[in-house]
Design a protein around this motif. Structure first.
Motif, PDB file in Angstrom:
ATOM      1  N   PHE A 259      54.752 -14.589 -73.999  1.00 27.40           N
ATOM      2  CA  PHE A 259      53.633 -15.477 -73.650  1.00 27.40           C
ATOM      3  C   PHE A 259      52.417 -14.628 -73.282  1.00 27.40           C
ATOM      4  CE2 PHE A 259      57.208 -18.308 -73.023  1.00 27.40           C
ATOM      5  CZ  PHE A 259      56.733 -19.534 -73.469  1.00 27.40           C
ATOM      6  N   THR A 260      51.353 -14.759 -74.043  1.00 28.28           N
ATOM      7  CA  THR A 260      50.096 -14.084 -73.735  1.00 28.28           C
ATOM      8  C   THR A 260      48.952 -15.089 -73.916  1.00 28.28           C
ATOM      9  OG1 THR A 260      49.944 -13.307 -76.034  1.00 28.28           O
ATOM     10  CG2 THR A 260      50.885 -11.788 -74.426  1.00 28.28           C
ATOM     11  N   PRO A 261      48.061 -15.199 -72.950  1.00 29.43           N
ATOM     12  CA  PRO A 261      46.948 -16.157 -73.064  1.00 29.43           C
ATOM     13  C   PRO A 261      45.959 -15.699 -74.130  1.00 29.43           C
ATOM     14  CG  PRO A 261      46.664 -14.758 -71.155  1.00 29.43           C
ATOM     15  CD  PRO A 261      48.008 -14.417 -71.712  1.00 29.43           C
ATOM     16  N   ASP A 262      45.278 -16.644 -74.747  1.00 34.05           N
ATOM     17  CA  ASP A 262      44.329 -16.297 -75.809  1.00 34.05           C
ATOM     18  C   ASP A 262      42.871 -16.483 -75.392  1.00 34.05           C
ATOM     19  OD1 ASP A 262      44.198 -19.025 -75.712  1.00 34.05           O
ATOM     20  OD2 ASP A 262      45.013 -19.369 -77.722  1.00 34.05           O
ATOM     21  N   THR A 263      42.640 -16.669 -74.080  1.00 36.48           N
ATOM     22  CA  THR A 263      41.260 -16.811 -73.617  1.00 36.48           C
ATOM     23  C   THR A 263      40.605 -15.436 -73.504  1.00 36.48           C
ATOM     24  OG1 THR A 263      42.006 -16.751 -71.312  1.00 36.48           O
ATOM     25  CG2 THR A 263      41.774 -18.905 -72.317  1.00 36.48           C
ATOM     26  N   GLU A 264      39.289 -15.420 -73.733  1.00 36.44           N
ATOM     27  CA  GLU A 264      38.557 -14.144 -73.716  1.00 36.44           C
ATOM     28  C   GLU A 264      38.617 -13.471 -72.349  1.00 36.44           C
ATOM     29  OE1 GLU A 264      34.031 -12.484 -74.675  1.00 36.44           O
ATOM     30  OE2 GLU A 264      34.599 -14.549 -75.165  1.00 36.44           O
ATOM     31  N   SER A 265      38.645 -14.271 -71.280  1.00 39.22           N
ATOM     32  CA  SER A 265      38.651 -13.704 -69.933  1.00 39.22           C
ATOM     33  C   SER A 265      39.953 -12.956 -69.620  1.00 39.22           C
ATOM     34  CB  SER A 265      38.446 -14.809 -68.894  1.00 39.22           C
ATOM     35  OG  SER A 265      39.468 -15.791 -68.991  1.00 39.22           O
ATOM     36  N   CYS A 266      41.004 -13.232 -70.405  1.00 40.85           N
ATOM     37  CA  CYS A 266      42.300 -12.603 -70.150  1.00 40.85           C
ATOM     38  C   CYS A 266      42.603 -11.460 -71.116  1.00 40.85           C
ATOM     39  CB  CYS A 266      43.419 -13.642 -70.258  1.00 40.85           C
ATOM     40  SG  CYS A 266      43.380 -14.932 -69.008  1.00 40.85           S
ATOM     41  N   GLN A 267      41.660 -11.135 -71.991  1.00 41.39           N
ATOM     42  CA  GLN A 267      41.943 -10.150 -73.029  1.00 41.39           C
ATOM     43  C   GLN A 267      42.292  -8.774 -72.452  1.00 41.39           C
ATOM     44  OE1 GLN A 267      42.268 -10.900 -76.312  1.00 41.39           O
ATOM     45  NE2 GLN A 267      43.135  -8.827 -76.380  1.00 41.39           N
ATOM     46  N   SER A 268      41.611  -8.377 -71.367  1.00 42.45           N
ATOM     47  CA  SER A 268      41.897  -7.057 -70.777  1.00 42.45           C
ATOM     48  C   SER A 268      43.334  -7.001 -70.245  1.00 42.45           C
ATOM     49  CB  SER A 268      40.897  -6.746 -69.652  1.00 42.45           C
ATOM     50  OG  SER A 268      40.993  -7.706 -68.613  1.00 42.45           O
ATOM     51  N   THR A 269      43.815  -8.128 -69.685  1.00 43.58           N
ATOM     52  CA  THR A 269      45.197  -8.180 -69.192  1.00 43.58           C
ATOM     53  C   THR A 269      46.186  -8.075 -70.345  1.00 43.58           C
ATOM     54  OG1 THR A 269      44.548  -9.576 -67.320  1.00 43.58           O
ATOM     55  CG2 THR A 269      46.882  -9.541 -67.900  1.00 43.58           C
ATOM     56  N   VAL A 270      45.885  -8.775 -71.439  1.00 42.21           N
ATOM     57  CA  VAL A 270      46.760  -8.719 -72.611  1.00 42.21           C
ATOM     58  C   VAL A 270      46.794  -7.306 -73.178  1.00 42.21           C
ATOM     59  CG1 VAL A 270      47.101  -9.561 -74.964  1.00 42.21           C
ATOM     60  CG2 VAL A 270      46.402 -11.153 -73.159  1.00 42.21           C
ATOM     61  N   ASP A 271      45.630  -6.651 -73.255  1.00 49.24           N
ATOM     62  CA  ASP A 271      45.577  -5.283 -73.771  1.00 49.24           C
ATOM     63  C   ASP A 271      46.389  -4.337 -72.885  1.00 49.24           C
ATOM     64  OD1 ASP A 271      43.945  -6.146 -75.810  1.00 49.24           O
ATOM     65  OD2 ASP A 271      42.073  -5.489 -74.851  1.00 49.24           O
ATOM     66  N   ARG A 272      46.266  -4.530 -71.576  1.00 46.38           N
ATOM     67  CA  ARG A 272      47.013  -3.665 -70.647  1.00 46.38           C
ATOM     68  C   ARG A 272      48.512  -3.903 -70.780  1.00 46.38           C
ATOM     69  NH1 ARG A 272      47.902  -4.085 -64.993  1.00 46.38           N
ATOM     70  NH2 ARG A 272      46.823  -6.096 -65.049  1.00 46.38           N
ATOM     71  N   TYR A 273      48.912  -5.145 -70.993  1.00 45.37           N
ATOM     72  CA  TYR A 273      50.320  -5.479 -71.175  1.00 45.37           C
ATOM     73  C   TYR A 273      50.869  -4.846 -72.456  1.00 45.37           C
ATOM     74  CZ  TYR A 273      54.551  -8.333 -71.678  1.00 45.37           C
ATOM     75  OH  TYR A 273      55.854  -8.745 -71.824  1.00 45.37           O
ATOM     76  N   ASN A 274      50.106  -4.951 -73.529  1.00 45.95           N
ATOM     77  CA  ASN A 274      50.545  -4.350 -74.791  1.00 45.95           C
ATOM     78  C   ASN A 274      50.662  -2.833 -74.658  1.00 45.95           C
ATOM     79  OD1 ASN A 274      50.662  -6.829 -76.095  1.00 45.95           O
ATOM     80  ND2 ASN A 274      48.549  -6.711 -76.833  1.00 45.95           N
ATOM     81  N   LYS A 275      49.762  -2.222 -73.901  1.00 51.31           N
ATOM     82  CA  LYS A 275      49.831  -0.782 -73.674  1.00 51.31           C
ATOM     83  C   LYS A 275      51.079  -0.416 -72.882  1.00 51.31           C
ATOM     84  CE  LYS A 275      47.354   3.159 -71.673  1.00 51.31           C
ATOM     85  NZ  LYS A 275      46.150   3.622 -70.924  1.00 51.31           N
ATOM     86  N   ALA A 276      51.400  -1.230 -71.875  1.00 52.13           N
ATOM     87  CA  ALA A 276      52.596  -0.968 -71.061  1.00 52.13           C
ATOM     88  C   ALA A 276      53.867  -1.048 -71.911  1.00 52.13           C
ATOM     89  CB  ALA A 276      52.671  -1.952 -69.899  1.00 52.13           C
ATOM     90  N   MET A 277      53.924  -2.050 -72.787  1.00 49.53           N
ATOM     91  CA  MET A 277      55.093  -2.181 -73.660  1.00 49.53           C
ATOM     92  C   MET A 277      55.202  -0.982 -74.611  1.00 49.53           C
ATOM     93  SD  MET A 277      56.606  -4.918 -72.692  1.00 49.53           S
ATOM     94  CE  MET A 277      55.948  -4.674 -71.015  1.00 49.53           C
ATOM     95  N   ALA A 278      54.049  -0.527 -75.123  1.00 50.32           N
ATOM     96  CA  ALA A 278      54.057   0.631 -76.017  1.00 50.32           C
ATOM     97  C   ALA A 278      54.519   1.889 -75.268  1.00 50.32           C
ATOM     98  CB  ALA A 278      52.661   0.846 -76.610  1.00 50.32           C
ATOM     99  N   LEU A 279      54.059   2.065 -74.040  1.00 49.39           N
ATOM    100  CA  LEU A 279      54.488   3.203 -73.226  1.00 49.39           C
ATOM    101  C   LEU A 279      55.992   3.157 -72.971  1.00 49.39           C
ATOM    102  CD1 LEU A 279      51.618   3.364 -70.578  1.00 49.39           C
ATOM    103  CD2 LEU A 279      52.267   5.217 -72.143  1.00 49.39           C
ATOM    104  N   ALA A 280      56.504   1.971 -72.672  1.00 47.36           N
ATOM    105  CA  ALA A 280      57.930   1.819 -72.404  1.00 47.36           C
ATOM    106  C   ALA A 280      58.758   2.181 -73.634  1.00 47.36           C
ATOM    107  CB  ALA A 280      58.237   0.393 -71.961  1.00 47.36           C
TER     108      ALA A 280
END
Length: 376
Positions: A272-293
């Motif tokens: 679940f990831t929100p698609d609103t523009e205000s949440c894009q930085s959170t989604v990017d950070r989450y995707n980065k965390a998953m890639a690091l893991a």
């Protein structure tokens, strides 16, 4: 000085001398207490249950040995990793039977891998907790600390082709596995179209994953077995996951075993990831965390443990309440025998997800680590 005062003084002096002598005696007793761990004694420790027999010590010892093995084998669960890798053999545990009938200094003297040593340790470590009280070893008629070695045989039995879960028969062996019509890509695309981010929390920027275990019957009906919430997302997200899952009714190719269709389960991963523009930085950070893991896990598997652990820790720092990340790092700590850190990560993941995967292991992982050395 009056006679009363002198008498009182003599009494006080006698009391001081008596107390000093008593203290010296206790000190000497403490210094001479036998803390040696004996390897061989006249009468070896015995597992309880046979002491009331009116027979010889040798017969009691044989009875106790059978009772001990019965206790171990009735509680041991063959580790899945060992079964998958075909690992069989004998694990040897070592522990000290104390004069107070408890056990201490539990360790694995010989391991065969695949989690067998840890599983044997888990069962043996429960003895004190459930009130198992040994008949201690005897030397010169006195109870002494005695080392006891316990061999445990692991042998793979022919497994059944199915499991029984809460009254449901779920096949785990197939000639043809359960599959979504059109294949994995079709399933992924279908869920991406059906799965909706809850409108009620759209502005919260919450991100996370759910796993939904579904049971698909030969008539293609779908029933939810379990939902695992790795981020404590809550009911609104569960509702959307259930809606997307149940909409797959009729879109599955049932599993086949020995020529007939059988019920089988499948795990659906839902992000679940929100698609609103205000949440894009959170989604990017989450995707980065998953890639690091993922990068960290690959490094760890390539025997670059410290580098891999550093990547996992960076991901956990970004999302400290993500149970997926905690489990990944906790398992890495466990593989490195860093029990304190493994305990913290896996216990926190357990609190978030309510998963019982590590319930049997956590008492061992989280217990204070004892000195396993023994005096000969």
């Amino acid at each position: 000085m009056t006679s009363r005062t002198k008498k009182t003084e003599r009494v006080v002096k006698r009391m001081i001398h008596t107390l000093f002598a008593m203290g010296l005696l206790v000190s000497l007793q403490a210094q001479t207490a036998d803390t040696t761990v004996y390897v061989a004694v006249e009468e070896m420790p015995r597992f309880p249950g046979c002491e009331m027999l009116d027979t010889t010590a040798a017969v009691k010892a044989q009875c106790a040995s059978q009772a001990l093995l019965s206790f171990m084998y009735s509680n041991i669960r063959y580790p899945q990793q060992a079964q998958q890798e075909g690992i069989e053999g004998t694990v040897v545990l070592s522990f000290v039977v104390e004069p107070d009938s408890t056990i201490s200094n539990l360790s694995v003297r010989k391991d065969i891998g695949g989690g067998c040593g840890v599983e044997a340790m888990r069962v043996a470590s429960q003895m004190n907790n459930i009130g198992v009280r040994w008949s201690p070893g005897k030397k010169g008629g006195k109870s002494v600390r005695t080392q006891f070695n316990l061999p445990i045989r692991f042998k793979i039995e022919e497994p059944l082709p199915y499991n029984l879960v809460n009254g449901d028969t779920i096949y785990i062996q197939f000639d043809e596995a359960l599959a979504f019509s059109g294949g994995p890509d079709s399933l992924s695309n279908y869920l991406n179209r059906r799965l909706r981010y809850p409108a009620s929390v759209q502005d919260t920027c919450i991100v996370g994953q759910l796993e939904v275990d579904v049971l698909v019957h030969p008539n293609k009906t779908v029933r939810i077995l379990n939902i695992t919430d790795y981020n404590d997302l809550g009911f609104d997200f569960w509702y959307e996951a259930v809606a997307a899952t149940t909409s797959t009714y009729g879109k599955w190719k049932p599993a086949v075993y020995e020529g007939r269709q059988v019920p089988a389960s499948f795990t659906l991963n839902m992000a679940f990831t929100p698609d609103t523009e205000s949440c894009q930085s959170t989604v990017d950070r989450y995707n980065k965390a998953m890639a690091l893991a993922n990068e960290g896990a690959q490094l760890f598997n390539d025997e670059k443990q410290e580098e891999g652990l550093a990547k996992m820790s960076e991901a956990v720092t970004m999302f400290p309440d993500d149970a997926n990340l905690l489990i990944l790092r906790g398992q890495a700590y466990l593989d490195m025998n860093r029990m304190e850190e493994a305990c913290m990560d896996l216990s926190k993941a357990r609190d978030i997800t309510l998963l019982d995967w590590y319930d049997n292991l956590l008492p061992f992982i989280c217990r204070p680590q004892e000195d396993t050395g023994a005096n000969k």
